[in-house]
Write a protein that holds these residues in place. Structure first.
Motif, PDB file in Angstrom:
ATOM      1  N   MET A  78       0.867  -1.205   0.124  1.00 50.48           N
ATOM      2  CA  MET A  78      -0.091   0.011  -0.055  1.00 50.48           C
ATOM      3  C   MET A  78       0.681   1.244  -0.019  1.00 50.48           C
ATOM      4  N   THR A  79       0.321   2.427  -0.484  1.00 46.91           N
ATOM      5  CA  THR A  79       1.347   3.352  -0.714  1.00 46.91           C
ATOM      6  C   THR A  79       1.052   4.436   0.439  1.00 46.91           C
ATOM      7  N   SER A  80       2.514   4.795   0.891  1.00 45.57           N
ATOM      8  CA  SER A  80       2.690   5.622   2.010  1.00 45.57           C
ATOM      9  C   SER A  80       1.686   7.113   1.927  1.00 45.57           C
ATOM     10  N   ARG A  81       1.412   7.575   0.774  1.00 44.88           N
ATOM     11  CA  ARG A  81       0.628   8.516   0.577  1.00 44.88           C
ATOM     12  C   ARG A  81      -0.521   8.552   1.024  1.00 44.88           C
ATOM     13  N   GLN A  82      -1.372   7.508   1.122  1.00 44.11           N
ATOM     14  CA  GLN A  82      -2.618   7.282   1.632  1.00 44.11           C
ATOM     15  C   GLN A  82      -3.025   7.716   3.194  1.00 44.11           C
ATOM     16  N   VAL A  83      -2.513   8.959   3.581  1.00 45.07           N
ATOM     17  CA  VAL A  83      -2.818   9.422   4.857  1.00 45.07           C
ATOM     18  C   VAL A  83      -3.575  10.567   5.001  1.00 45.07           C
ATOM     19  N   PRO A  84      -4.635  10.657   5.528  1.00 42.83           N
ATOM     20  CA  PRO A  84      -5.617  12.135   5.660  1.00 42.83           C
ATOM     21  C   PRO A  84      -4.541  13.095   5.776  1.00 42.83           C
ATOM     22  N   LEU A  85      -4.996  14.363   5.299  1.00 41.77           N
ATOM     23  CA  LEU A  85      -4.283  15.834   5.159  1.00 41.77           C
ATOM     24  C   LEU A  85      -4.825  16.495   6.371  1.00 41.77           C
ATOM     25  N   GLY A  86      -5.992  16.191   6.881  1.00 45.08           N
ATOM     26  CA  GLY A  86      -6.650  17.265   7.566  1.00 45.08           C
ATOM     27  C   GLY A  86      -7.043  18.579   6.918  1.00 45.08           C
ATOM     28  N   SER A  87      -7.947  18.195   5.819  1.00 45.12           N
ATOM     29  CA  SER A  87      -8.167  19.406   4.880  1.00 45.12           C
ATOM     30  C   SER A  87      -8.945  20.574   5.515  1.00 45.12           C
ATOM     31  N   GLY A  88      -9.891  20.119   6.436  1.00 51.85           N
ATOM     32  CA  GLY A  88     -10.786  21.250   7.126  1.00 51.85           C
ATOM     33  C   GLY A  88     -11.834  20.957   6.316  1.00 51.85           C
ATOM     34  N   TYR A  89     -12.136  20.152   5.328  1.00 50.26           N
ATOM     35  CA  TYR A  89     -13.522  19.919   4.554  1.00 50.26           C
ATOM     36  C   TYR A  89     -14.086  18.652   5.391  1.00 50.26           C
ATOM     37  N   GLY A  90     -15.313  18.186   4.783  1.00 47.72           N
ATOM     38  CA  GLY A  90     -16.042  16.953   5.373  1.00 47.72           C
ATOM     39  C   GLY A  90     -16.953  16.544   4.606  1.00 47.72           C
ATOM     40  N   PRO A  91     -17.831  15.801   5.038  1.00 48.27           N
ATOM     41  CA  PRO A  91     -19.092  15.168   4.117  1.00 48.27           C
ATOM     42  C   PRO A  91     -20.180  16.327   3.810  1.00 48.27           C
ATOM     43  N   PHE A  92     -20.161  17.300   4.541  1.00 42.53           N
ATOM     44  CA  PHE A  92     -21.212  18.355   4.399  1.00 42.53           C
ATOM     45  C   PHE A  92     -20.525  19.232   3.337  1.00 42.53           C
ATOM     46  N   THR A  93     -19.385  19.333   2.970  1.00 45.25           N
ATOM     47  CA  THR A  93     -18.915  20.323   1.997  1.00 45.25           C
ATOM     48  C   THR A  93     -19.210  20.375   0.361  1.00 45.25           C
ATOM     49  N   THR A  94     -19.563  21.502  -0.151  1.00 45.71           N
ATOM     50  CA  THR A  94     -19.911  21.139  -1.449  1.00 45.71           C
ATOM     51  C   THR A  94     -19.079  21.493  -2.441  1.00 45.71           C
ATOM     52  N   ALA A  95     -19.175  21.200  -3.751  1.00 40.10           N
ATOM     53  CA  ALA A  95     -18.032  21.473  -4.844  1.00 40.10           C
ATOM     54  C   ALA A  95     -18.072  23.091  -4.863  1.00 40.10           C
ATOM     55  N   GLU A  96     -18.979  23.891  -4.746  1.00 41.01           N
ATOM     56  CA  GLU A  96     -18.918  25.458  -4.678  1.00 41.01           C
ATOM     57  C   GLU A  96     -17.765  25.891  -3.490  1.00 41.01           C
ATOM     58  N   GLN A  97     -17.732  25.084  -2.272  1.00 40.74           N
ATOM     59  CA  GLN A  97     -17.151  25.562  -1.430  1.00 40.74           C
ATOM     60  C   GLN A  97     -15.576  25.198  -1.522  1.00 40.74           C
ATOM     61  N   VAL A  98     -15.181  24.043  -2.214  1.00 40.95           N
ATOM     62  CA  VAL A  98     -13.682  23.510  -2.434  1.00 40.95           C
ATOM     63  C   VAL A  98     -13.291  24.597  -3.469  1.00 40.95           C
ATOM     64  N   ILE A  99     -14.142  24.914  -4.625  1.00 41.84           N
ATOM     65  CA  ILE A  99     -13.683  25.813  -5.770  1.00 41.84           C
ATOM     66  C   ILE A  99     -13.403  27.333  -5.441  1.00 41.84           C
ATOM     67  N   ALA A 100     -13.876  27.741  -4.131  1.00 42.43           N
ATOM     68  CA  ALA A 100     -14.003  29.001  -3.966  1.00 42.43           C
ATOM     69  C   ALA A 100     -12.663  29.544  -4.036  1.00 42.43           C
ATOM     70  N   GLY A 101     -12.482  30.791  -4.713  1.00 37.42           N
ATOM     71  CA  GLY A 101     -11.299  31.458  -4.836  1.00 37.42           C
ATOM     72  C   GLY A 101     -10.316  30.813  -5.716  1.00 37.42           C
ATOM     73  N   ILE A 102     -10.756  29.946  -6.497  1.00 45.12           N
ATOM     74  CA  ILE A 102      -9.574  29.223  -7.612  1.00 45.12           C
ATOM     75  C   ILE A 102     -10.234  29.669  -8.942  1.00 45.12           C
ATOM     76  N   ASP A 103      -9.211  30.175  -9.914  1.00 46.41           N
ATOM     77  CA  ASP A 103      -9.322  30.749 -11.122  1.00 46.41           C
ATOM     78  C   ASP A 103      -9.021  29.604 -12.140  1.00 46.41           C
TER      79      ASP A 103
END
Length: 324
Positions: A1-26
């Motif tokens: 298994m890959t050592s990269r398969q470790v959560p980042l603690g992104s600050g997002y979660g199951p309630f997050t929407t696509a609009e929220q994760v793309i906010a501020g990205i051009d």
């Protein structure tokens, strides 16, 4: 298994929407291809990508129907593809390459689920063909455009259904074993995760990174082969017979379901990473087969050796190589 398969603690979660994760990205000046982009999760992905400035190309079976659904959405081009037909995949890819555009984002959103037994003209079980072999072939054909982008991402929609079945290398097309629709679906979703792992290994040197995603359980046209009683048995309907929305238990809206794929396609938090299975807008942990928790990725869907074995088999089954 890959050592990269470790959560980042992104600050997002199951309630997050696509609009929220793309906010501020051009994404102005960038091009995305989204299969299945005229309905369900794919349509929401196209909406937020183009809203951030991207040009989206949507390959579909019925172009006229897709144009009616899209209703004149700006920055969208519709083309045709039949994912069960290798010649149609090659023709679409050739048309795109002839345009001279580089490809920044490729999202494999189209798929089928728990369908009756059917084989393609080439003899491949249909869920394997549409859900894995088609994305494999399309990515290989489009790789020159991905490579030309210098920084590109490929996102493959997998599922927690990968837990149902490892990949059966002895009988992937159900030529010898009894056909079971959910086993076939689970195998194809395992293949999606292993495909991303293998693609990332080959694409990293060219700036092409790959991810697999569990979007959540969303009641879309993907469930067209299920009866209402089957849908209800999954707890996906409320007492009034309407889709149940409970993100904490993986029952999401379309806007929430599209979020993890968009996060993988655009988030700077994933710069320098790839080949990982993600859910709830973060890298998922590896869960052993005996682990009763529903989240995470099973070892058989995150094993580099199995990924290489599947890559070789996919090359043989499709007659396609990646021009890396």
């Amino acid at each position: 298994m890959t050592s990269r398969q470790v959560p980042l603690g992104s600050g997002y979660g199951p309630f997050t929407t696509a609009e929220q994760v793309i906010a501020g990205i051009d994404l102005t000046g960038r091009t995305a291809i989204v299969t299945g982009g005229s309905s369900g999760l794919g349509l929401e992905m196209v909406r937020v990508l183009t809203g951030a400035g991207a040009r989206a190309v949507i390959p579909v079976r019925d172009a006229e129907k897709a144009r009616r659904t899209l209703g004149g959405m700006p920055n969208v081009d519709v083309d045709t593809i039949e994912l069960a037909d290798p010649a149609s995949i090659d023709a679409f890819a050739a048309r795109f390459l002839s345009s001279g555009h580089s490809l920044n984002i490729l999202i494999h959103s189209a798929g089928i689920m728990a369908s009756p037994l059917e084989h393609t003209r080439e003899g491949h079980e249909m869920q394997l063909a549409v859900n894995h072999l088609a994305p494999f072939r399309l990515t290989c054909r489009l790789f020159p455009a991905l490579r030309a982008a210098k920084r590109a991402r490929v996102v493959s929609l997998s599922s927690r259904a990968h837990r149902i079945s490892p990949f059966d290398f002895e009988d992937p097309d159900f030529a010898m074993r009894p056909y079971e629709p959910w086993t076939a679906y689970g195998q194809s979703k395992t293949a999606n995760a292993l495909f991303a792992l293998g693609l990332d290994r080959r694409g990293e040197v060219h700036g092409v990174r790959a991810f697999s995603v569990h979007p959540g359980s969303i009641l879309t046209d993907l469930a067209r082969h299920l009866s209402r009683d089957q849908v209800a048995a999954f707890g996906a309907l409320d007492d009034g017979g309407e889709p149940r929305i409970d993100p904490a238990n993986d029952l999401k809206t379309v806007q929430q379901g599209a979020a993890t794929a968009i996060w993988c396609a655009t988030s700077r938090a994933l710069d320098g990473l790839g080949g990982v299975y993600c859910e709830d807008c973060d890298i998922a942990p590896v869960r052993d087969a005996a682990d009763s928790r529903k989240d995470g990725v099973r070892p058989w869907a995150s094993d580099p050796d199995l990924s290489e074995k599947l890559w070789a088999l996919s090359e043989n089954m499709t007659g396609t190589r990646l021009d890396a």
